[in-house]
Design an enzyme around this catalytic site. Structure first.
Site, PDB file in Angstrom:
ATOM      1  N   LYS A 266      63.429 -57.493  17.911  1.00  9.30           N
ATOM      2  CA  LYS A 266      62.570 -57.931  19.017  1.00  9.30           C
ATOM      3  C   LYS A 266      61.092 -57.957  18.594  1.00  9.30           C
ATOM      4  O   LYS A 266      60.394 -58.935  18.817  1.00  9.30           O
ATOM      5  CB  LYS A 266      62.733 -56.995  20.235  1.00  9.30           C
ATOM      6  CG  LYS A 266      64.148 -56.929  20.786  1.00  9.30           C
ATOM      7  CD  LYS A 266      64.237 -56.046  22.016  1.00  9.30           C
ATOM      8  CE  LYS A 266      63.914 -54.577  21.784  1.00  9.30           C
ATOM      9  NZ  LYS A 266      64.859 -53.863  20.886  1.00  9.30           N
TER      10      LYS A 266
ATOM     11  N   ARG B 115      64.563 -53.358  30.715  1.00  4.29           N
ATOM     12  CA  ARG B 115      65.547 -52.650  29.891  1.00  4.29           C
ATOM     13  C   ARG B 115      66.749 -52.218  30.717  1.00  4.29           C
ATOM     14  O   ARG B 115      67.614 -51.510  30.230  1.00  4.29           O
ATOM     15  CB  ARG B 115      64.862 -51.400  29.352  1.00  4.29           C
ATOM     16  CG  ARG B 115      64.911 -51.284  27.860  1.00  4.29           C
ATOM     17  CD  ARG B 115      64.108 -50.048  27.475  1.00  4.29           C
ATOM     18  NE  ARG B 115      64.386 -49.702  26.132  1.00  4.29           N
ATOM     19  CZ  ARG B 115      63.720 -50.181  25.089  1.00  4.29           C
ATOM     20  NH1 ARG B 115      62.757 -51.025  25.240  1.00  4.29           N
ATOM     21  NH2 ARG B 115      64.045 -49.795  23.876  1.00  4.29           N
TER      22      ARG B 115
ATOM     23  N   ARG C  39      63.661 -48.086   8.177  1.00  6.38           N
ATOM     24  CA  ARG C  39      62.431 -48.742   8.644  1.00  6.38           C
ATOM     25  C   ARG C  39      61.203 -47.846   8.482  1.00  6.38           C
ATOM     26  O   ARG C  39      61.214 -46.679   8.829  1.00  6.38           O
ATOM     27  CB  ARG C  39      62.550 -49.116  10.125  1.00  6.38           C
ATOM     28  CG  ARG C  39      61.207 -49.596  10.699  1.00  6.38           C
ATOM     29  CD  ARG C  39      61.329 -50.167  12.064  1.00  6.38           C
ATOM     30  NE  ARG C  39      61.807 -49.206  13.043  1.00  6.38           N
ATOM     31  CZ  ARG C  39      62.032 -49.511  14.319  1.00  6.38           C
ATOM     32  NH1 ARG C  39      61.814 -50.752  14.734  1.00  6.38           N
ATOM     33  NH2 ARG C  39      62.474 -48.614  15.155  1.00  6.38           N
TER      34      ARG C  39
ATOM     35  N   ARG D  11      59.115 -43.676  12.460  1.00  6.02           N
ATOM     36  CA  ARG D  11      59.124 -43.388  13.884  1.00  6.02           C
ATOM     37  C   ARG D  11      59.969 -42.151  14.155  1.00  6.02           C
ATOM     38  O   ARG D  11      61.013 -41.972  13.516  1.00  6.02           O
ATOM     39  CB  ARG D  11      59.678 -44.595  14.661  1.00  6.02           C
ATOM     40  CG  ARG D  11      58.579 -45.551  15.075  1.00  6.02           C
ATOM     41  CD  ARG D  11      59.074 -46.835  15.645  1.00  6.02           C
ATOM     42  NE  ARG D  11      60.064 -46.718  16.717  1.00  6.02           N
ATOM     43  CZ  ARG D  11      60.494 -47.759  17.428  1.00  6.02           C
ATOM     44  NH1 ARG D  11      59.998 -48.962  17.197  1.00  6.02           N
ATOM     45  NH2 ARG D  11      61.406 -47.605  18.367  1.00  6.02           N
TER      46      ARG D  11
ATOM     47  N   ARG E 286      70.056 -43.931  21.199  1.00  3.12           N
ATOM     48  CA  ARG E 286      69.405 -45.166  21.687  1.00  3.12           C
ATOM     49  C   ARG E 286      70.435 -46.276  21.860  1.00  3.12           C
ATOM     50  O   ARG E 286      70.387 -47.038  22.824  1.00  3.12           O
ATOM     51  CB  ARG E 286      68.306 -45.598  20.711  1.00  3.12           C
ATOM     52  CG  ARG E 286      67.074 -44.700  20.789  1.00  3.12           C
ATOM     53  CD  ARG E 286      66.229 -44.774  19.539  1.00  3.12           C
ATOM     54  NE  ARG E 286      65.635 -46.074  19.304  1.00  3.12           N
ATOM     55  CZ  ARG E 286      65.187 -46.472  18.114  1.00  3.12           C
ATOM     56  NH1 ARG E 286      65.267 -45.686  17.058  1.00  3.12           N
ATOM     57  NH2 ARG E 286      64.661 -47.666  17.975  1.00  3.12           N
TER      58      ARG E 286
END
Ligand code: AP5
Ligand code: MG
Length: 203
Positions: A13, A88, A122, A150, A161
């Site tokens: 996204k 969401r 990531r 993160r 998640r």
């Protein structure tokens, strides 16, 4: 042009929103980035947010609505915006429909194992916020800034998640199908191919 990007954590996204923002000259609004900016300020609110999102849970709807209302009515959103991370849930989508009309919903479809691979590798630049998978150089390939991980990108939290996404966010697909505005894109392709598929969907 008002676009909603819908998809699992790690579906791309943020990556696609940045490209679309440059292409169409409309702002990229990432609720996750807004929340992380507050965390970086180390305010009382930021500390509360950190406790919730580092566990992979959702922030309360009322707070998210306040954030979105403030942001989408700013002058730079006059010609539209790209929403990344909002709505969401079906409740958030219903609330959004009361304050604005969305033109396109892009659903970035990807399987969960791919997401785990992407997110556990990531790294995000603390300076320009761009994310990269190959962090061998330990410096951002775009601006030379420091790279950081993160707090919600541990394997354990990624699973939470994904679980939350399945339960709360996935029902949005059928919610938007009834409006005829949603297009499904195969998000497991090269970044440029995903981008050209999105452009085709909105042209
Ligand atoms: P948020 O920041 O929105 O996180 P997310 O939805 O979990 O998604 P990510 O940002 O992890 O992934 P992405 O889809 O943006 O993928 P990216 O482009 O980075 O939200 C974080 C948290 O904030 C939530 O968990 C929640 O707690 C809270 N929150 C936010 N909004 C909320 C709301 N509305 N209500 C309640 N709570 C809210 O790509 C991932 C990686 O893959 C990158 O490294 C990228 O370089 C790479 N990549 C991207 N595309 C490709 C490709 N095609 N091929 C190969 N690699 C690719
Ligand atoms: Mg993102």
């Amino acid at each position: 042009m008002k676009i909603v990007l819908l998809g699992a954590p790690g579906s791309g996204k943020g990556t696609q929103a940045k490209l679309l923002s440059e292409e169409f000259n409309i702002p990229h609004i990432s609720t996750g980035e807004i929340l992380r900016t507050e965390i970086q300020l180390n305010s009382e609110l930021g500390r509360q947010i950190d406790k919730i999102i580092s566990k992979g849970n959702f922030m309360p709807d009322e707070l998210m609505l306040e954030i979105i209302k403030k942001r989408i009515f700013m002058p730079d959103c006059e010609h539209g915006f790209i929403l990344d991370g909002y709505p969401r849930s079906v409740d958030q989508a219903k609330t959004l429909s009361e304050i604005t009309d969305i033109d396109y919903v892009i659903y970035l479809n990807i399987n969960h194992q791919k997401v785990i691979d992407r997110l556990s590798n990531r790294w995000t630049c603390v300076n320009c916020q761009k994310s990269v998978i190959d962090a061998n150089s330990k410096k951002c390939a775009f601006c030379g800034g420091e790279l950081s991980k993160r707090t919600d990108d541990s394997t354990e939290v990624i699973k939470v998640r994904l679980n939350t996404y399945e339960k709360q966010t996935k029902p949005l697909i059928s919610y938007y199908e009834s409006s005829g505005k949603i297009t499904e894109i195969d998000a497991d392709q090269e970044i440029d191919k995903v981008f050209s598929d999105i452009k085709m969907a909105i042209n």
